[in-house]
Motif scaffolding. Sequence first.
Motif, mmCIF file in Angstrom:
data_model
loop_
_atom_site.group_PDB
_atom_site.id
_atom_site.type_symbol
_atom_site.label_atom_id
_atom_site.label_comp_id
_atom_site.label_asym_id
_atom_site.label_seq_id
_atom_site.Cartn_x
_atom_site.Cartn_y
_atom_site.Cartn_z
ATOM 1 N N GLU A 446 47.223 34.602 41.079
ATOM 2 C CA GLU A 446 45.993 33.935 40.639
ATOM 3 C C GLU A 446 44.846 34.919 40.524
ATOM 4 O OE1 GLU A 446 46.855 29.458 42.216
ATOM 5 O OE2 GLU A 446 45.487 30.727 43.353
ATOM 6 N N GLN A 447 44.825 35.814 41.505
ATOM 7 C CA GLN A 447 43.767 36.816 41.479
ATOM 8 C C GLN A 447 43.905 37.695 40.240
ATOM 9 O OE1 GLN A 447 43.835 38.694 45.226
ATOM 10 N NE2 GLN A 447 42.025 37.583 45.924
ATOM 11 N N LEU A 448 45.153 38.052 39.978
ATOM 12 C CA LEU A 448 45.444 38.885 38.813
ATOM 13 C C LEU A 448 44.961 38.195 37.546
ATOM 14 C CD1 LEU A 448 47.114 41.553 39.276
ATOM 15 C CD2 LEU A 448 48.851 40.469 37.858
ATOM 16 N N LYS A 449 45.256 36.881 37.526
ATOM 17 C CA LYS A 449 44.884 36.089 36.366
ATOM 18 C C LYS A 449 43.356 36.020 36.249
ATOM 19 C CE LYS A 449 46.126 31.678 34.459
ATOM 20 N NZ LYS A 449 46.600 30.368 34.896
ATOM 21 N N LYS A 450 42.749 35.840 37.398
ATOM 22 C CA LYS A 450 41.296 35.759 37.404
ATOM 23 C C LYS A 450 40.701 37.067 36.883
ATOM 24 C CE LYS A 450 38.203 34.912 40.918
ATOM 25 N NZ LYS A 450 38.048 34.674 42.361
ATOM 26 N N ASN A 453 41.146 37.204 33.267
ATOM 27 C CA ASN A 453 40.169 36.349 32.585
ATOM 28 C C ASN A 453 38.811 37.012 32.530
ATOM 29 O OD1 ASN A 453 41.927 34.346 32.018
ATOM 30 N ND2 ASN A 453 41.449 33.104 33.830
ATOM 31 N N GLU A 454 38.452 37.605 33.662
ATOM 32 C CA GLU A 454 37.158 38.289 33.727
ATOM 33 C C GLU A 454 37.117 39.415 32.716
ATOM 34 O OE1 GLU A 454 35.942 39.689 37.642
ATOM 35 O OE2 GLU A 454 36.261 37.643 38.335
ATOM 36 N N ARG A 455 38.227 40.128 32.660
ATOM 37 C CA ARG A 455 38.314 41.259 31.745
ATOM 38 C C ARG A 455 38.118 40.787 30.310
ATOM 39 N NH1 ARG A 455 41.598 44.786 28.814
ATOM 40 N NH2 ARG A 455 43.080 43.098 28.478
ATOM 41 N N GLN A 456 38.808 39.661 30.020
ATOM 42 C CA GLN A 456 38.712 39.141 28.658
ATOM 43 C C GLN A 456 37.308 38.645 28.354
ATOM 44 O OE1 GLN A 456 41.856 36.337 28.240
ATOM 45 N NE2 GLN A 456 43.380 37.913 27.751
#
Length: 502
Positions: A446-450, A453-456
């Motif tokens: 989830e953190q990775l995904k977060k 997402n932040e990166r995007q």
Amino acid sequence: MRQELVIGQGENPAIIQMDKLNRHGLIAGATGTGKTVTLKVIAEQLSKAGIPVFLADVKGDLASIAEPGEWNEKIRERVTRLQPADFELRGYPVELLDIFGSSGVPVRTTISDMGPLLLSRLLGLNETQEGIMNIAFKVADEKQLLLIDIKDLRAILNFVGDNAAELRREYGNVSKQSIGAILRGLLVIEEQGGNLFFGEPMFDIQDLLKADADGRGYVNILMANRLFMSPKLYSTFLLWFLSELYEQLPEVGDLEKPKIVFFFDEAHVLFQDIPDILEEKIELIVRLIRSKGVGVYFVTQNPTDLPNAILSQLGNKIQHALRAFTLKEQKTVKAVADTFRQREGEELAKKVTELKVGEALVSFLDPEGTPGYVQQVMIYPPESKMGILDPLVKTEKINRSLLFYKYSEAIDRESSYEQLQRLAEIKAIELEENEELAAREKEKAEQLKKLENERQREQSRQKRAGSSRDSTMDRFTKNLMSQIGREVGRVISRGILGILKK
Ligand SMILES: Nc1ncnc2c1ncn2[C@@H]1O[C@H](COP(=O)(O)OP(=O)(O)O)[C@@H](O)[C@H]1O
Ligand SMILES: [Mg+2]
């Protein structure tokens, strides 16, 4: 501390002022007359004075500076005759570097960092092709895209080719043939090891500016045996090193002693079939790097191989013997003799042809910065070994190098991300057997995904911030990102030789 280096003895000692080392210099002479040994003697003294050195070892006879020399008749005779102060057979601290990563610390740079000018030189591009290389970089730089390795450069070149019609409006003509030619050039570079030296982690030039525990400057040796087989590759990399130093070191004016002294061995290849514009820029860098505390010393057989604009900048000169059999050689000798400050009636042209091995005509800047009168001297013997570095010592030096561990593993940012994902998948299967771990992994994912997402979000924010261009370019960018997809996230600017400014 001593403020001068003494490298030999004639009527007077041969003295180089430490605060004039940044006024650059020359070591010239025919093969076998003593250039390499002279370079070693200077490098030893620099190291002793706490000044790091960078040099390229083309013939494999410089790296042996790491080992103590051996007494023999000739060395004993020179020592007895010249009485060098503090002479002791000893080795010096070295860092071995190798762009192929097999004989030393791997030295990598990125395509982005090297820039269009040096790359064009490396690939031997003609003007039209160079123009396209510039377009490819302009597109990438404007969109703040990092081109790391050859596959990135290939991707952007293909992109430019595929979108030639649309790019024409903004950047001018792009021909498929020229792109094809550049891509073929890239294949050659790849065959020469391009996948080894274009990549990350990129070599940090600050790593050259080191002293050992005793305060002796490191002698950084670019193992250039294989590299020199491609003179273009060799000269491009030396230029890259030089521009990195120039772009990264702060302006310091004239120091008591330089931060580093850079030796350019086989310097003639640098200026072989070189475009005027590049030659001018090299001259400019050599001129300006002085005030960054860097001394540049050109080592070459024949001083006339160097452009006049470079020669005239070299304050400290060492001329070993030259031959004068042919008319052309006699002319050269005459020209070389004329470059020295000399007293009337001094038959320098004759003298320069009669010098014995390890003897030289020298002229160094005096404490006021005036060129000293030329003097014939015998150069000190080296304290370190002459000849080839023992392969066992070489291995030991590499194994013990901290830098080696810093740079030994190549990383690929994009694929490391993919690997992470794959790893997460494998883990997920294992996790079914372990609830607790599963929960943690989930959290991680989830953190990775977060993060992603932040990166995007950041990406699109930056894109919006820079979206003054028309929508065609935005579409290009999107397209490009998906093909190359590594952003710097800041405005890219380039230095004199076109390398990336940090
Ligand atoms: N200063 C010196 N002291 C002792 N021997 C020297 C010196 N200079 C040159 N020699 C001898 O001459 C040989 C050739 O010198 P080298 O520096 O390799 O020439 P070059 O680099 O000009 O081809 C050396 O291997 C060494 O035996
Ligand atoms: Mg030599």
